[in-house]
Structure formats: structure tokens, C-alpha cells
Motif scaffolding. Structure first.
Motif, PDB file in Angstrom:
ATOM      1  N   MET A   1    -112.227  72.760 -18.944  1.00  0.00           N
ATOM      2  CA  MET A   1    -111.481  71.649 -19.526  1.00  0.00           C
ATOM      3  C   MET A   1    -110.000  71.974 -19.535  1.00  0.00           C
ATOM      4  SD  MET A   1    -113.609  69.235 -20.500  1.00  0.00           S
ATOM      5  CE  MET A   1    -112.828  68.337 -21.834  1.00  0.00           C
ATOM      6  N   ARG A   2    -109.196  70.974 -19.188  1.00  0.00           N
ATOM      7  CA  ARG A   2    -107.745  71.130 -19.181  1.00  0.00           C
ATOM      8  C   ARG A   2    -107.143  70.389 -20.372  1.00  0.00           C
ATOM      9  NH1 ARG A   2    -105.861  68.240 -14.378  1.00  0.00           N
ATOM     10  NH2 ARG A   2    -107.496  66.824 -15.068  1.00  0.00           N
ATOM     11  N   ALA A   3    -106.160  70.992 -20.994  1.00  0.00           N
ATOM     12  CA  ALA A   3    -105.529  70.388 -22.167  1.00  0.00           C
ATOM     13  C   ALA A   3    -104.018  70.438 -22.037  1.00  0.00           C
ATOM     14  CB  ALA A   3    -105.966  71.107 -23.436  1.00  0.00           C
ATOM     15  N   THR A   4    -103.376  69.339 -22.410  1.00  0.00           N
ATOM     16  CA  THR A   4    -101.916  69.273 -22.465  1.00  0.00           C
ATOM     17  C   THR A   4    -101.491  69.329 -23.922  1.00  0.00           C
ATOM     18  OG1 THR A   4    -101.804  67.924 -20.464  1.00  0.00           O
ATOM     19  CG2 THR A   4     -99.883  67.892 -21.907  1.00  0.00           C
ATOM     20  N   LEU A   5    -100.594  70.241 -24.245  1.00  0.00           N
ATOM     21  CA  LEU A   5    -100.087  70.387 -25.608  1.00  0.00           C
ATOM     22  C   LEU A   5     -98.757  69.666 -25.741  1.00  0.00           C
ATOM     23  CD1 LEU A   5    -100.045  71.697 -28.458  1.00  0.00           C
ATOM     24  CD2 LEU A   5     -98.903  73.672 -27.388  1.00  0.00           C
ATOM     25  N   ILE A   6     -98.700  68.721 -26.694  1.00  0.00           N
ATOM     26  CA  ILE A   6     -97.441  68.076 -27.084  1.00  0.00           C
ATOM     27  C   ILE A   6     -97.091  68.628 -28.464  1.00  0.00           C
ATOM     28  CG2 ILE A   6     -96.248  65.910 -27.525  1.00  0.00           C
ATOM     29  CD1 ILE A   6     -97.198  66.231 -24.625  1.00  0.00           C
ATOM     30  N   GLY A  30    -111.518  77.888 -24.931  1.00  0.00           N
ATOM     31  CA  GLY A  30    -112.081  77.624 -23.615  1.00  0.00           C
ATOM     32  C   GLY A  30    -111.308  76.629 -22.774  1.00  0.00           C
ATOM     33  N   TYR A  31    -110.070  76.310 -23.155  1.00  0.00           N
ATOM     34  CA  TYR A  31    -109.283  75.319 -22.420  1.00  0.00           C
ATOM     35  C   TYR A  31    -108.259  75.998 -21.514  1.00  0.00           C
ATOM     36  CZ  TYR A  31    -111.150  71.782 -25.594  1.00  0.00           C
ATOM     37  OH  TYR A  31    -111.988  70.955 -26.297  1.00  0.00           O
ATOM     38  N   GLU A  32    -108.066  75.411 -20.371  1.00  0.00           N
ATOM     39  CA  GLU A  32    -106.921  75.747 -19.538  1.00  0.00           C
ATOM     40  C   GLU A  32    -105.782  74.856 -20.015  1.00  0.00           C
ATOM     41  OE1 GLU A  32    -105.460  75.433 -14.869  1.00  0.00           O
ATOM     42  OE2 GLU A  32    -107.549  75.000 -15.402  1.00  0.00           O
ATOM     43  N   ALA A  33    -104.836  75.456 -20.712  1.00  0.00           N
ATOM     44  CA  ALA A  33    -103.851  74.640 -21.437  1.00  0.00           C
ATOM     45  C   ALA A  33    -102.438  74.972 -21.012  1.00  0.00           C
ATOM     46  CB  ALA A  33    -104.001  74.879 -22.941  1.00  0.00           C
ATOM     47  N   PRO A  51    -102.664  62.150 -17.507  1.00  0.00           N
ATOM     48  CA  PRO A  51    -103.071  63.112 -18.523  1.00  0.00           C
ATOM     49  C   PRO A  51    -104.223  64.005 -18.065  1.00  0.00           C
ATOM     50  CG  PRO A  51    -103.890  60.931 -19.052  1.00  0.00           C
ATOM     51  CD  PRO A  51    -102.995  60.774 -17.864  1.00  0.00           C
ATOM     52  N   THR A  52    -104.375  65.107 -18.766  1.00  0.00           N
ATOM     53  CA  THR A  52    -105.463  66.043 -18.496  1.00  0.00           C
ATOM     54  C   THR A  52    -106.714  65.578 -19.231  1.00  0.00           C
ATOM     55  OG1 THR A  52    -104.585  67.374 -20.318  1.00  0.00           O
ATOM     56  CG2 THR A  52    -103.937  68.003 -18.084  1.00  0.00           C
ATOM     57  N   ASP A  53    -107.692  66.483 -19.401  1.00  0.00           N
ATOM     58  CA  ASP A  53    -108.946  66.113 -20.065  1.00  0.00           C
ATOM     59  C   ASP A  53    -108.762  65.876 -21.562  1.00  0.00           C
ATOM     60  OD1 ASP A  53    -110.653  66.494 -17.705  1.00  0.00           O
ATOM     61  OD2 ASP A  53    -110.113  68.606 -17.934  1.00  0.00           O
ATOM     62  N   LEU A  54    -107.723  66.474 -22.146  1.00  0.00           N
ATOM     63  CA  LEU A  54    -107.452  66.343 -23.575  1.00  0.00           C
ATOM     64  C   LEU A  54    -105.960  66.481 -23.798  1.00  0.00           C
ATOM     65  CD1 LEU A  54    -108.512  66.314 -26.597  1.00  0.00           C
ATOM     66  CD2 LEU A  54    -108.498  68.823 -26.448  1.00  0.00           C
ATOM     67  N   GLY A  74    -107.088  53.860 -23.246  1.00  0.00           N
ATOM     68  CA  GLY A  74    -107.433  54.631 -22.060  1.00  0.00           C
ATOM     69  C   GLY A  74    -108.667  55.489 -22.283  1.00  0.00           C
ATOM     70  N   ARG A  75    -108.903  56.381 -21.350  1.00  0.00           N
ATOM     71  CA  ARG A  75    -110.102  57.212 -21.409  1.00  0.00           C
ATOM     72  C   ARG A  75    -109.821  58.648 -21.829  1.00  0.00           C
ATOM     73  NH1 ARG A  75    -113.485  55.504 -15.910  1.00  0.00           N
ATOM     74  NH2 ARG A  75    -113.689  53.261 -16.418  1.00  0.00           N
ATOM     75  N   THR A  76    -108.549  58.968 -22.024  1.00  0.00           N
ATOM     76  CA  THR A  76    -108.205  60.347 -22.371  1.00  0.00           C
ATOM     77  C   THR A  76    -108.238  60.538 -23.878  1.00  0.00           C
ATOM     78  OG1 THR A  76    -106.772  60.516 -20.424  1.00  0.00           O
ATOM     79  CG2 THR A  76    -106.471  62.152 -22.160  1.00  0.00           C
ATOM     80  N   PRO A  77    -109.007  61.492 -24.376  1.00  0.00           N
ATOM     81  CA  PRO A  77    -109.039  61.734 -25.824  1.00  0.00           C
ATOM     82  C   PRO A  77    -107.839  62.551 -26.274  1.00  0.00           C
ATOM     83  CG  PRO A  77    -110.521  63.252 -24.721  1.00  0.00           C
ATOM     84  CD  PRO A  77    -109.965  62.338 -23.651  1.00  0.00           C
ATOM     85  N   MET A  78    -107.596  62.529 -27.579  1.00  0.00           N
ATOM     86  CA  MET A  78    -106.543  63.356 -28.143  1.00  0.00           C
ATOM     87  C   MET A  78    -107.084  64.133 -29.326  1.00  0.00           C
ATOM     88  SD  MET A  78    -104.013  60.766 -30.312  1.00  0.00           S
ATOM     89  CE  MET A  78    -102.951  62.099 -30.855  1.00  0.00           C
TER      90      MET A  78
END
Length: 313
Positions: A1-6, A30-33, A51-54, A74-78
Motif C-alpha cells: 500500500m502506498r500512502a501520501t502524507l500531508i 506496512g506502507y510505502e509512504a 492520489p496514492t492508495d491512502l 472519489g475513491r481514495t480514502p484518507m
């Protein structure tokens, strides 16, 4: 899973963990962030265009709102990491007070909920809110305070005193799910979360996952002292006051007189009247929460030892 940090490093509690520590916590879950530095809401647009997966919003309610506005529908969760001053959205989701690192590590096996959003049609265009939209004494106080300026409790108190001292109830015509209401009001707040501003719990029963909005009105038909309001707020019994009403509905329309009207911490006003429509947008956004901690198993009744005498022997 990929995650973007804001991450908003200027949020009220943001100094508890820096971006590097937040990324490490995500990686341990477990995230590639990765972290995309942003300083203004507009800078989020290119970051969240693909966006990424999260998407993880670490900051105050303003940061959470800016991210949610771009992901809603959209379909991207936060995920929300409360690091601000009030953290009303996190409070409504039941994660206020949890350490940021614990929240992120708990996303290894997240609980998933759907968050409602308030959708608004206004003279300045379509807009959204997560906490509350309203008119009257609070919106006027917020306008005097100017949320774009430096945050200050003293400035907030001064703005409140200045507004309250000269504020008069104004006639307002509105409809809640088609039911008409017309009377002089001191305050109208359409609540998606129980609290707004600095954790002022105007609608303790509001639930941002139930598909409804809580409409709080304060009329001028019965004068209640400031102490009376404060006591009722602290006891979460505001709606028991004789001039306070709470309705639950999905659609609100009001004839706006142009005086200050707020969406969360954003204030609008104009010369002349207009019309504002507010509706709940059910399940507008998927939100991932840390997995609930397993409860301690109930104590097991002790088994009699085969070599010990039974009771009564």
C-alpha cells in the motif's frame, strides 16, 4: 500500500512529531509512504491530482478540511492524525487524544468508516464543510476575530465581547426538509460534528456518519444569561434552554441577508441578500481509523484443583 502524507508543521500540536517520524510510523504499519511539502491549500491540487492508495492528513481541522474537500466523492480514502488546536473532526471520529504514532501504526489493519460532508450552494459558488456552517452571533464573532490572522485566545475573547455587546437578533427565513421557520434568531448552526471552533459542543448528539445534519437555532424569545449558556454548554444540555432548538434534517435552505456566514473557519459576507442551500452529502469520503484495541478477556473462573478439597468437604 502506498500512502501520501500531508503534514501541516504549523498546526497547534504539530511539534509532537515531525514529518520524518510520521513517515517512519507509516512505514512500520506496512506502507510505502512519502511526504509532499505544501504550504497553501492550493498546493494540494497537484499533489492530490493522482492520489496514492491512502492520503494521511496530519494537522488541524483546517488541514483535514482542505484534504477532504479534494478527496470527497472519489475513491481514495484518507486518514486523520489530529495535531491541531481543536481537532473537532478527530473528536467526532473517536480518535482525539490518541498519540499520532499510535494512530499511524494502527493503520496496519484499519477500521473503515464513511464520513458525511456538508455541501453548500452559495452566491459565491459551491462549497463544503466538515464541522459546521452558520450565521448569527458565532459567524459575526469569527468575522471580527479574522481567522486568517494570528491565532490568539486573547483576540478571540476580545472579538466575542465586542460582538456580544451589540448583537441583536435578526429575522431569518429558512426551511428544514421543507418545514418553514421564520423568526428572529441570535444564532443558526448547521452541525456535522458535535463541536465547532475551540471544541464548543453545540450539538453533542451530532454524528458525521449518520446521513443527517443537526440544525441548532437560538431565538430571542427568552433571554438567557451568558452564564446560563456557558453552564448549559459545559453540561452538554444546551437544547434544554427555552430558546434553543435542535432539529435533524438533510436539506436546509435559507434567505441570507449578506451578513457574516461561516463554513468551518472560513467567513463570507456580501452587500445585499442572497440564498444559501445546505445539504448533507452522505458517505462522501472513506476514512481509515486505527484498529480498535482488543479488550481484555473477561477473567476466567478458577477451576478447582483436582487435589484440593471441594467446598463443603
Amino acid at each position: 500500500m502506498r500512502a501520501t502524507l500531508i503534514h501541516n508543521p504549523n498546526a497547534g500540536g504539530a511539534n509532537s512529531l515531525d514529518s520524518t517520524q510520521l513517515l517512519l510510523a507509516l512505514k512500520s504499519a506496512g506502507y510505502e509512504a512519502w511526504f509532499s511539502p505544501t504550504e497553501t491549500p492550493e498546493e494540494l491540487d497537484p499533489v492530490l491530482a493522482h492520489p496514492t492508495d491512502l492520503v494521511v492528513a496530519a494537522g488541524g481541522d483546517g488541514t483535514v478540511r482542505a484534504v477532504a474537500a479534494r478527496l470527497a466523492g472519489g475513491r481514495t480514502p484518507m486518514a486523520v492524525v489530529p495535531m491541531g488546536t481543536a481537532n473537532n473532526v478527530a473528536g467526532a471520529l473517536g480518535i482525539f487524544g490518541l498519540p499520532p504514532q499510535k494512530i499511524l501504526e494502527g493503520l496496519a489493519k484499519p477500521r473503515k468508516v464513511w464520513l458525511d460532508v456538508g455541501r453548500v450552494q452559495t452566491p459565491w459558488g459551491e462549497d463544503l464543510f466538515l464541522e459546521a456552517a452558520g450565521w448569527g452571533i458565532f459567524a459575526s464573532t469569527l468575522h471580527t476575530y479574522d481567522p486568517e490572522g494570528e491565532k490568539s485566545i486573547l483576540r478571540g475573547l476580545q472579538a466575542g465581547l465586542q460582538t456580544v455587546s451589540g448583537f441583536q437578533a435578526q429575522p431569518l427565513r429558512m426551511w428544514c426538509d421543507g418545514e418553514a421557520l421564520e423568526e428572529p434568531l441570535l444564532l443558526l448552526e448547521v452541525m456535522n460534528t458535535p463541536a465547532l471552533s475551540h471544541r464548543v459542543r453545540l450539538a453533542p448528539g451530532a454524528d458525521p456518519t449518520d446521513g443527517l445534519l443537526d440544525v441548532v437555532t437560538v431565538s430571542d424569545t427568552a433571554r438567557v444569561s451568558v452564564i446560563g449558556y456557558l453552564t448549559s454548554l459545559l453540561q452538554e444540555r444546551l437544547e434544554e434552554l427555552p430558546n434553543v432548538s435542535v432539529r435533524r434534517c438533510q436539506h436546509i435552505r435559507l434567505e441570507w441577508d449578506g451578513t457574516p456566514f461561516h463554513l468551518d473557519a472560513e467567513v463570507h459576507h456580501q452587500d445585499g441578500p442572497g440564498e444559501i442551500e445546505i445539504e448533507v452529502w452522505p458517505k462522501a469520503l472513506e476514512v481509515w481509523l486505527p484498529a480498535a484495541e482488543p479488550k481484555d478477556p473477561p477473567p476466567q473462573a478458577s477451576q478447582p484443583n483436582a487435589n484440593s478439597p471441594e467446598k463443603g468437604s
